[in-house]
Design a protein around this motif. Structure first.
Motif, short mmCIF file in Angstrom:
data_model
loop_
_atom_site.label_atom_id
_atom_site.label_comp_id
_atom_site.label_asym_id
_atom_site.label_seq_id
_atom_site.Cartn_x
_atom_site.Cartn_y
_atom_site.Cartn_z
N TRP A 8 35.51 42.18 32.56
CA TRP A 8 36.67 42.66 31.84
C TRP A 8 37.92 42.14 32.53
CZ3 TRP A 8 38.12 44.63 27.38
CH2 TRP A 8 39.37 45.18 27.26
N GLY A 9 38.78 41.49 31.80
CA GLY A 9 40.09 41.09 32.28
C GLY A 9 40.07 40.27 33.56
N GLY A 10 39.15 39.36 33.69
CA GLY A 10 39.11 38.50 34.87
C GLY A 10 38.29 39.07 36.02
N LEU A 11 37.70 40.25 35.87
CA LEU A 11 36.82 40.81 36.89
C LEU A 11 35.39 40.75 36.38
CD1 LEU A 11 38.79 43.99 37.99
CD2 LEU A 11 38.70 41.77 39.13
N PHE A 12 34.48 40.31 37.22
CA PHE A 12 33.07 40.17 36.85
C PHE A 12 32.22 41.01 37.79
CE2 PHE A 12 35.27 36.26 35.78
CZ PHE A 12 34.93 36.11 34.45
N LEU A 13 31.24 41.73 37.24
CA LEU A 13 30.30 42.52 38.03
C LEU A 13 28.89 42.03 37.79
CD1 LEU A 13 31.36 46.26 37.68
CD2 LEU A 13 31.14 44.96 39.76
N ARG A 14 28.07 42.04 38.84
CA ARG A 14 26.66 41.69 38.73
C ARG A 14 25.89 42.48 39.78
NH1 ARG A 14 25.03 38.90 43.00
NH2 ARG A 14 26.52 37.65 44.14
N PRO A 15 24.59 42.71 39.57
CA PRO A 15 23.81 43.42 40.59
C PRO A 15 23.71 42.60 41.87
CG PRO A 15 22.65 43.38 38.49
CD PRO A 15 23.82 42.47 38.36
N ALA A 16 23.68 43.29 42.99
CA ALA A 16 23.49 42.62 44.27
C ALA A 16 22.06 42.11 44.34
CB ALA A 16 23.74 43.60 45.42
N LEU A 17 21.89 40.88 44.76
CA LEU A 17 20.56 40.29 44.87
C LEU A 17 19.86 40.80 46.11
CD1 LEU A 17 21.48 36.60 43.96
CD2 LEU A 17 20.53 38.35 42.47
N LYS A 87 43.64 49.09 39.22
CA LYS A 87 43.46 49.56 40.60
C LYS A 87 42.70 48.53 41.43
CE LYS A 87 40.97 53.08 43.19
NZ LYS A 87 40.01 54.17 43.08
N ILE A 88 41.63 47.99 40.88
CA ILE A 88 40.83 47.00 41.60
C ILE A 88 41.63 45.72 41.80
CG2 ILE A 88 38.75 45.57 41.48
CD1 ILE A 88 37.44 47.88 39.93
N SER A 89 42.31 45.27 40.76
CA SER A 89 43.10 44.04 40.86
C SER A 89 44.22 44.18 41.89
CB SER A 89 43.70 43.67 39.51
OG SER A 89 42.69 43.38 38.59
N ASP A 90 44.91 45.33 41.91
CA ASP A 90 45.97 45.56 42.89
C ASP A 90 45.42 45.55 44.31
OD1 ASP A 90 47.73 45.71 40.80
OD2 ASP A 90 47.87 47.91 40.83
N THR A 91 44.27 46.20 44.51
CA THR A 91 43.66 46.24 45.84
C THR A 91 43.26 44.84 46.29
OG1 THR A 91 42.80 48.44 45.36
CG2 THR A 91 41.84 47.29 47.22
N LEU A 92 42.66 44.06 45.40
CA LEU A 92 42.27 42.70 45.75
C LEU A 92 43.50 41.84 46.06
CD1 LEU A 92 39.50 42.01 43.08
CD2 LEU A 92 39.16 42.32 45.53
N PHE A 93 44.57 42.01 45.30
CA PHE A 93 45.78 41.22 45.50
C PHE A 93 46.47 41.59 46.82
CE2 PHE A 93 50.34 40.44 44.88
CZ PHE A 93 50.29 39.07 44.66
N GLU A 94 46.56 42.90 47.10
CA GLU A 94 47.22 43.34 48.33
C GLU A 94 46.50 42.84 49.58
OE1 GLU A 94 47.46 47.56 48.12
OE2 GLU A 94 48.91 47.54 46.48
N LEU A 124 34.03 52.60 43.63
CA LEU A 124 34.43 51.37 44.31
C LEU A 124 34.25 51.60 45.80
CD1 LEU A 124 35.76 48.55 44.24
CD2 LEU A 124 37.96 49.70 44.43
N LEU A 125 33.34 50.84 46.43
CA LEU A 125 33.07 51.03 47.85
C LEU A 125 34.06 50.29 48.74
CD1 LEU A 125 29.17 50.77 47.87
CD2 LEU A 125 30.59 52.81 47.88
N GLY A 126 34.57 49.16 48.29
CA GLY A 126 35.53 48.42 49.09
C GLY A 126 35.64 46.98 48.64
N THR A 127 36.50 46.24 49.34
CA THR A 127 36.71 44.82 49.03
C THR A 127 36.52 44.00 50.29
OG1 THR A 127 39.08 44.91 49.50
CG2 THR A 127 38.40 45.42 47.25
N VAL A 128 36.11 42.75 50.10
CA VAL A 128 35.95 41.81 51.21
C VAL A 128 36.47 40.45 50.77
CG1 VAL A 128 34.00 42.95 52.34
CG2 VAL A 128 33.56 41.40 50.48
N PRO A 129 36.83 39.58 51.74
CA PRO A 129 37.39 38.28 51.37
C PRO A 129 36.40 37.37 50.65
CG PRO A 129 37.86 38.78 53.67
CD PRO A 129 36.94 39.84 53.17
N THR A 130 35.15 37.30 51.12
CA THR A 130 34.17 36.38 50.53
C THR A 130 32.82 37.07 50.38
OG1 THR A 130 33.44 35.53 52.66
CG2 THR A 130 35.28 34.37 51.61
N HIS A 131 31.90 36.39 49.71
CA HIS A 131 30.54 36.92 49.55
C HIS A 131 29.82 37.05 50.88
CE1 HIS A 131 29.98 37.19 45.21
NE2 HIS A 131 30.73 36.12 45.10
#
Length: 187
Positions: A8-17, A87-94, A124-131
């Motif tokens: 949705w709106g540029g955010l993509f979700l998928r199950p963790a492998l 909320k997610i987009s703002d957190t990722l941007f900040e 939402l558990l958190g954000t990280v820079p990369t996979h």
């Protein structure tokens, strides 16, 4: 398992492998399982044809009800992502991060041979820079530690949780900036 691939709106979700959560486990080997037990001798043609037709109709109805039930969780997750997009987009941007991790709690129960999926909560558990940094959020304590689920009165329900990895789609300007930073300097 429900389909947790949602965008949705540029955010993509998928199950963790499994490979992102655990080291690779080798199987025990052995010969493949055979399905000889499913072959029965045929009986009278008319009875067998009627049973096959009835079984086919029942299988179609069962598959359709299961697909609709699984789709309900996908719609609920899509609605959650839509409501929390800003909320997610703002957190990722900040934080200048690209990846976020979400936990979905839901319940399964058996009903007349079908698995029924009942929606629960999404966090939402958190954000990280990369996979590569997902292990900072999905720690062993979170994955295998104690869990607090409300125990149903009749114990027929089984609580489940799924960990989803999301990422934001980069804009064209961001992609050009990354490409410029990665390309060698002109001579």
């Amino acid at each position: 398992m429900p389909n947790f691939n949602v965008s949705w709106g540029g955010l993509f979700l998928r199950p963790a492998l499994q490979s992102e959560l655990l080291p690779e486990v080798k199987g025990l080997g052995g010969r493949p399982q055979t399905f000889d037990y499913m072959q029965y001798r045929s009986g009278p043609r008319q009875v067998g044809a009627r049973n096959a037709t009835g079984g086919g109709v029942a299988a179609v109805v069962q598959a359709a009800s299961l697909a609709l039930n699984e789709r309900a969780l996908t719609v609920a997750l899509s609605r959650w992502l839509r409501q929390n997009h800003s909320k997610i987009s703002d957190t990722l941007f900040e934080k200048r991060h690209d990846v976020f991790v979400v936990q979905v709690n839901y319940t399964t129960a058996k009903s007349m041979g079908n698995t029924v999926y009942m929606g629960g909560t999404t966090h939402l558990l958190g954000t990280v820079p990369t996979h590569d940094d997902i292990k900072e959020i999905l720690t062993d304590t979170l994955l295998y530690g104690p869990q607090s689920f409300a125990t149903p009165l009749n114990r027929s329900h089984s609580p489940q949780r799924a960990f989803l990895i999301g990422q934001r789609q980069k804009s064209v300007g961001e992609m050009l900036e990354i490409w410029r930073n990665q390309s060698p300097a002109p001579r």
